[in-house]
Design a protein around this motif. Structure first.
Motif, PDB file in Angstrom:
ATOM      1  N   ARG A  13       0.842  -1.193   0.000  1.00 61.14           N
ATOM      2  CA  ARG A  13       0.000   0.000   0.000  1.00 61.14           C
ATOM      3  C   ARG A  13       0.880   1.246   0.000  1.00 61.14           C
ATOM      4  N   PHE A 104     -10.071   6.548   3.364  1.00 61.44           N
ATOM      5  CA  PHE A 104      -8.642   6.289   3.235  1.00 61.44           C
ATOM      6  C   PHE A 104      -7.869   6.584   4.513  1.00 61.44           C
ATOM      7  N   LYS A 111      -9.499  -1.246   5.789  1.00 61.60           N
ATOM      8  CA  LYS A 111      -9.469  -1.122   4.327  1.00 61.60           C
ATOM      9  C   LYS A 111      -9.148  -2.461   3.666  1.00 61.60           C
ATOM     10  N   TYR A 114     -11.516  -5.028   1.994  1.00 60.80           N
ATOM     11  CA  TYR A 114     -12.046  -4.824   0.646  1.00 60.80           C
ATOM     12  C   TYR A 114     -10.955  -4.948  -0.419  1.00 60.80           C
ATOM     13  N   TYR A 124     -10.540  -2.247  -2.896  1.00 63.92           N
ATOM     14  CA  TYR A 124      -9.391  -1.432  -2.490  1.00 63.92           C
ATOM     15  C   TYR A 124      -8.139  -1.942  -3.185  1.00 63.92           C
ATOM     16  N   ASP A 140      -3.021   4.799  -4.223  1.00 65.12           N
ATOM     17  CA  ASP A 140      -3.977   3.740  -3.927  1.00 65.12           C
ATOM     18  C   ASP A 140      -5.325   4.161  -4.511  1.00 65.12           C
ATOM     19  N   TYR A 142      -9.906   3.006  -4.886  1.00 67.59           N
ATOM     20  CA  TYR A 142     -11.050   2.143  -4.610  1.00 67.59           C
ATOM     21  C   TYR A 142     -11.921   2.145  -5.847  1.00 67.59           C
TER      22      TYR A 142
END
Length: 352
Positions: A13, A104, A111, A114, A124, A140, A142
């Motif tokens: 991430r 976020f 997070k 997902y 995510y 990052d 979604y």
């Protein structure tokens, strides 16, 4: 490895990297020198994309014609425009940004519930494309499907913050209405009937999805990008940006132009599918995202796409002996699969 099920390597991430206190970015995020923001194609501070007041579409005929001409000029010359007085509530736009920013900022374990896969990208995520060892972008995101209903999976929608699901629903319905209005205006400006583009997309049976992008602070923004240069593969994109921080750049001829967000505006651009349908009269243009050392940035990209199994080719009315068909028909499903394999890499659409 089945690239539709698995990422080629463990996911990192970007937000975690940013918050770890690193002072240099990992090599995986360093772009080749020619693609870096301050070394490659020069930037221009003098140009700006057109800003168009859509209230003219509701007014008398001369005002409506003037507005449609402005839209036509923008997508022919730029492929991009900013629209104001577009009918979507500024309060709703603000709430959508706030809720996604709050998502976020949730703990990472929340997070991760997902976390997505390349099968649908829904959920995510932290990378686009499935090429092993690829140079990655500093961001990052979604991703969610809204239409058709057969693809909409409420279990993939975040449950926190508590209001976010209702906001996504309301926001989606309002932006769909805006897209329908813009499709009519662009059809008329092409010289075809006002329902042409909508019919080519499948009428009411269109594809709608959204990707909320989160670009964390970056200790070396001059070496990387939040999103690499690309043209959008779909039909039309309606983008709500973070009006506190600039980041989006559009390629105009041989320079990059930084978009200066107008308050309560949407940034609209046509994608590859409308370029095909218009036989390249309307342009799908490369754009990229810069990152910032001092500020995070949020944007909500709303994608309005053709039904995935319909063949998309140049409108017959726009094919003449002087301007033959520039593209072979292809379904959006086939085109999207091609893009998904390689990730965002410049201008993908080539004429025949």
């Amino acid at each position: 490895m089945d690239y539709m099920k698995d990422w080629p390597e463990p996911i990192v991430r970007v937000q975690s990297l940013s918050e770890s206190g690193i002072t240099t970015i990992p090599e995986r995020y360093i772009k080749p020198a020619s693609l870096r923001p301050e070394i490659g194609t020069p930037c221009s501070k003098d140009l700006s994309i057109p800003v168009i007041d859509l209230s003219g579409l509701k007014q008398d005929q001369p005002s409506c014609n003037s507005t449609m001409q402005a839209i036509s000029d923008a997508v022919r010359e730029w492929g991009f425009l900013q629209v104001v007085n577009h009918g979507v509530s500024p309060a709703l736009m603000k709430k959508a940004r706030e809720d996604w920013r709050n998502f976020f900022h949730l703990p990472m374990e929340e997070k991760h519930k997902y976390a997505n896969s390349p099968k649908t990208y829904e959920g995510y995520g932290s990378r686009l494309g499935i090429e092993k060892g690829a140079i990655l972008d500093w961001g990052d995101y979604y991703f969610l499907h809204l239409l058709p209903k057969s693809l909409k999976d409420p279990n993939k929608w975040p449950s926190l913050p508590p209001s976010i699901k209702d906001i996504i629903e309301e926001y989606g319905k309002e932006v769909v209405k805006l897209c329908e209005r813009l499709m009519k205006a662009m059809s008329v400006s092409l010289g075809v009937d006002e329902e042409y583009l909508q019919r080519a997309f499948g009428g009411e049976d269109v594809g709608v999805c959204m990707r909320t992008n989160y670009y964390p602070k970056c200790p070396q923004p001059e070496l990387t990008l939040g999103l690499s240069a690309h043209s959008d593969p779909g039909g039309m994109t309606v983008l709500l940006v973070d009006d506190r921080v600039q980041g989006l750049q559009v390629r105009k001829d041989k320079v990059w132009v930084t978009i200066k967000p107008v308050p309560d505006a949407f940034i609209v651009n046509v994608g590859d599918q409308i370029q095909v349908l218009s036989n390249a009269i309307y342009k799908s243009v490369e754009h990229r995202v810069m990152v910032n050392a001092n500020e995070e940035r949020i944007s909500i990209a709303f994608f309005y796409n053709p039904r995935s199994d319909l063949l998309i080719g140049p409108a017959p009315e726009l094919v003449t002996p002087d301007r033959p068909a520039l593209y072979q028909p292809m379904t959006y499903d086939d085109y999207r699969l091609f893009i998904r394999k390689q990730g965002p890499q410049g201008k993908s659409l080539k004429s025949t």
